[in-house]
Design a protein around this motif. Structure first.
Motif: not given
Lengths: 301, 452
Positions: A144-145, A148, A219, A261-262, A267
């Motif tokens: 996720l990092t 992002k 996701e 998250r968004k 993240p």
């Protein structure tokens, strides 16, 4: 079925995650699990003694909290992070509310939130990257990092098997699914909650990604979404008791995860999403009192 | 889950509920045996819902078998007949298994008939029950004979039967549902009655249908008693009776559940089956109806299952009303050494009995004897709000919240959670991992709310 049996089911459900964690992070993961479980059990003993309440180790809930806390931490977090997290989880989040069944917030998540805020460097995104690590996984940022910060998409195969970086319990999407399905089958978790979390996150992801199936799958399988949906949001004590309430709660958790998250600087959003929704559970329970079969009780004069 | 072929309007099942171990193996194959006439009977004057019966006999008075010893004490009441020939003793109060203190009159059996119960089986269950005779009786006659025979529901609630089948101008009846589900674990009395007196069951069913004016007639039997269905089938053929096989699930025998499974209709909370045009009657009651109408016999005896791991020889016993539990237990070989609990009725909704002098009533369907192994008490822990009680409640209630509200004496909150709708079936307590006595708390709450 007993409370103890239910906790045993949760531990059994966690086995695939524990194994994946051990394969990926080896000794560091083992140390973290031992530290957190031992610290939670010890904290439960100490705090219940201080409250002069009945000793509640036997029900196994402290061990479950410890294991979930460990699985939600990076393997490389120093020992005192696990210990402090455990003390806060059991002491501040559970025993002062009256012990098992009385707490409002998920103890493991309260413990984790505390150490995350207290030691941002030791548990934040940067903690997951250990450049001189011998284990390959630890040299990478979490999926996720990466997404992002640099727009890097981790291949789905890696996400499913756990060959990525992350908290101990969140790397293997397949392990989460397997253990989670076992949990629902044993009715140690209410199936509506994970279904609602996953479905709402999937819908938001689908809409925000312009209907990209691969983005949705990324996701769902990256980060703690599955781990959280099956093992954290489903904590019976801090989730609603009515079926309708569980849907509302699950959808709320899914929406908050996606929002964090968004839109947030983090993240990941599972922990805060669950804690936020925990706060609304008493209200949800009250909103969703079902009508009895045959209608309400008639009023007699 | 058993898939059941459905030839009736309902789905053959209801929402939620549980499937506890059936535990019927000890008594289901035991033919009904006749209890030798006991020396003394304790006959309670309140064996039904409604007003107590009024005593008609004085101490030392001689009575004969079938003689009315107490008359109905109101509209919702039923007369009581002596099950034996003997002498009336001095009245006293007695505590029934359900905890009620009621007046009781003892009857000492005439010495020449103690122990001799010959011919009772033939008289009560055997012989022919010719369906051709049904045309001889008008609905009014049937209702009158049911009333005179003192018949009350034999399923447990013991509502006077004539009131149920009496035609009600405001609420016409179109369906009769005979409840042969016997969903309580352990109990097999209804099962045996269907097997051993199927013709009487069909005759009683048709009589009740005629009295109430019901056109659609169903006998609901759980799918674990297919032999009973087969026993009934030849006599049901050519009549208006539909044999409705329903799913084996507790509490299928609760009338809300049976009516929903068979007719698809929902009885309103606080209402009666009559509100949706249905009359519900226990299957053993139909046998009593047939006996009363076709043979002119009052309700003096009933079939009682004496079973469980703690009893030496489990049996289904044809026994007179008023017999102390001790006599039944002795007849079944006595208690085993590790007996821990004696329950009047089944384990889910029965009452634990402390005194074996407690007599059986017209509503006693069984005696369940449990051993230490059966009742191993587990520690009660805090509610973990797992919601299992909610998942199984057949009435769609939230048992944990009702119970906690009752425990905290928060009556407003208890009302908010519809505590008054609870039927106390015990599904919630059975499923509770924390072992919380949910039913007791809810029952206590309901009682205390009424007192206020």
């Amino acid at each position: 079925m007993s409370t103890q049996g239910m906790m045993r089911d949760v531990l059994v459900g966690l086995v695939p995650l524990i194994l994946t964690g051990l394969v990926v992070f080896r000794g560091a993961a083992l140390a973290q699990m031992v530290i957190c479980v031992a610290a939670c059990v010890a904290a439960e003993l100490v705090f219940t003694a201080m409250r002069k309440g009945p000793v509640s180790i036997k029900d196994g809930s402290a061990a479950v909290t410890g294991m979930i806390l460990a699985l939600s931490l990076p393997a490389t977090a120093p020992w005192f992070v696990g210990v402090l997290g455990s003390v806060v989880a059991i002491g501040l989040s559970k025993v002062i509310f009256g012990g098992l069944g009385q707490n409002l917030f998920n103890p493991a998540m309260v413990g984790r939130a505390f150490v995350m805020i207290a030691f941002p460097a030791m548990i934040g995104a940067s903690a997951y990257v250990v450049q001189d690590a011998s284990v390959h996984a630890l040299t990478m940022a979490t999926p996720l990092t990466s997404l992002k910060m640099s727009g890097v998409v981790t291949p789905l195969g890696q996400l499913l098997t756990g060959a990525t970086n992350g908290s101990i319990g969140e790397t293997g999407a397949l392990a989460c699914l397997l253990g989670g399905i076992y949990l629902c089958w044993r009715r140690a978790a209410a199936w509506q909650i994970p279904v609602a979390v996953i479905a709402s996150a999937a819908v938001i992801s689908l809409l925000s990604s312009g209907f990209s199936i691969s983005a949705v799958l990324h996701e769902l399988s990256a980060g703690a979404l599955l781990f959280g949906a099956f093992f954290i949001a489903t904590d019976p004590v801090t989730s609603p008791v009515t079926p309708r309430g569980r849907w509302i709660f699950g959808i709320g958790v899914g929406c908050f995860i996606m929002m964090l998250r968004k839109l947030s600087g983090y993240p990941e959003g599972v922990m805060f999403a669950v804690l936020l929704m925990n706060a609304v559970v008493p209200l949800i329970n009250r909103w969703t009192i079902p009508e009895p079969l045959g209608g309400p009780v008639p009023v007699r004069n | 889950m058993t898939k059941v072929a459905v030839n009736y309007p309902g789905k053959g099942t209801f929402e939620r509920g549980i499937h506890p171990p059936e535990m019927k193996q000890w008594a289901e194959d035991k033919s009904i045996s006749v209890l030798p006439t006991p020396k003394e009977l304790y006959i309670p004057l309140l064996q039904h819902v409604g007003a107590p019966a009024k005593l008609l006999v004085a101490p030392k008075e001689q009575v004969v078998y079938g003689q009315v010893i107490a008359e109905a004490g109101g509209f919702i009441s039923a007369p009581i007949h002596s099950p034996v020939a003997g002498v009336v003793g001095r009245g006293a109060n007695i505590t029934l298994a359900n905890g009620r203190h009621v007046p009781m009159v003892p009857v000492v059996t005439a010495s020449d008939s103690v122990g001799a119960a010959d011919g009772i089986y033939e008289d009560m269950l055997g012989g022919e029950w010719p369906l051709s005779l049904l045309d001889d009786f008008s609905p009014e006659e049937i209702v009158d004979k049911i009333k005179q025979a003192g018949i009350v529901g034999q399923g447990g609630a013991a509502f006077p039967t004539f009131v149920k089948v009496l035609k009600n101008k405001d609420k016409p009846v179109d369906a009769l549902v005979i409840n042969g589900c016997e969903c309580e674990p352990y109990l097999t009395a209804d099962h045996r009655v269907m097997l051993e007196a199927p013709q009487a069951v069909i005759a009683g069913t048709l009589l009740a249908a005629k009295a109430s004016g019901a056109k659609a007639i169903y006998i609901a039997v759980e799918s674990n008693k297919m032999d009973a269905v087969e026993a009934l089938r030849p006599y049901a053929q050519g009549t208006a009776v539909t044999l409705a096989v329903v799913e084996t699930r507790y509490p299928m025998g609760g009338e809300k559940q049976t009516v929903r499974a068979v007719t698809g209709r929902t009885i309103p909370t606080g209402g009666l089956p009559l509100d949706v045009g249905v009359v519900v009657m226990n299957v053993s009651t139909t046998w009593a109806v047939a006996r009363a109408v076709l043979r002119g016999k009052p309700l003096t005896h009933r079939v009682i299952t004496v079973t469980g791991r703690g009893i030496a020889e489990p049996k289904n016993v044809l026994a007179p009303v008023g017999v102390p539990l001790q006599e039944l237990i002795d007849f079944c070989g006595g208690l085993k050494a590790d007996t821990a609990r004696i329950i009047a009725g089944g384990p889910m909704m029965g009452f634990t009995v402390g005194n074996l002098k407690t007599p059986v009533t017209k509503g006693t369907s069984g005696i369940t004897v449990m051993t230490l192994d059966d009742v191993h008490e587990e520690e009660t822990t805090h509610c973990v709000r797992c919601g299992r009680c909610v998942d199984v409640c057949p009435l769609n209630l939230i048992p944990t919240k009702m119970a906690l509200a009752a425990k905290n004496k928060d009556w407003e909150l208890a009302k908010k959670y519809h505590i008054g709708a609870c039927m106390e079936c015990g599904c919630c307590a059975y499923s509770c991992p924390a072992n919380i006595p949910l039913v007791q708390l809810i029952r206590m709450g309901k009682v205390q709310m009424l007192k206020k």
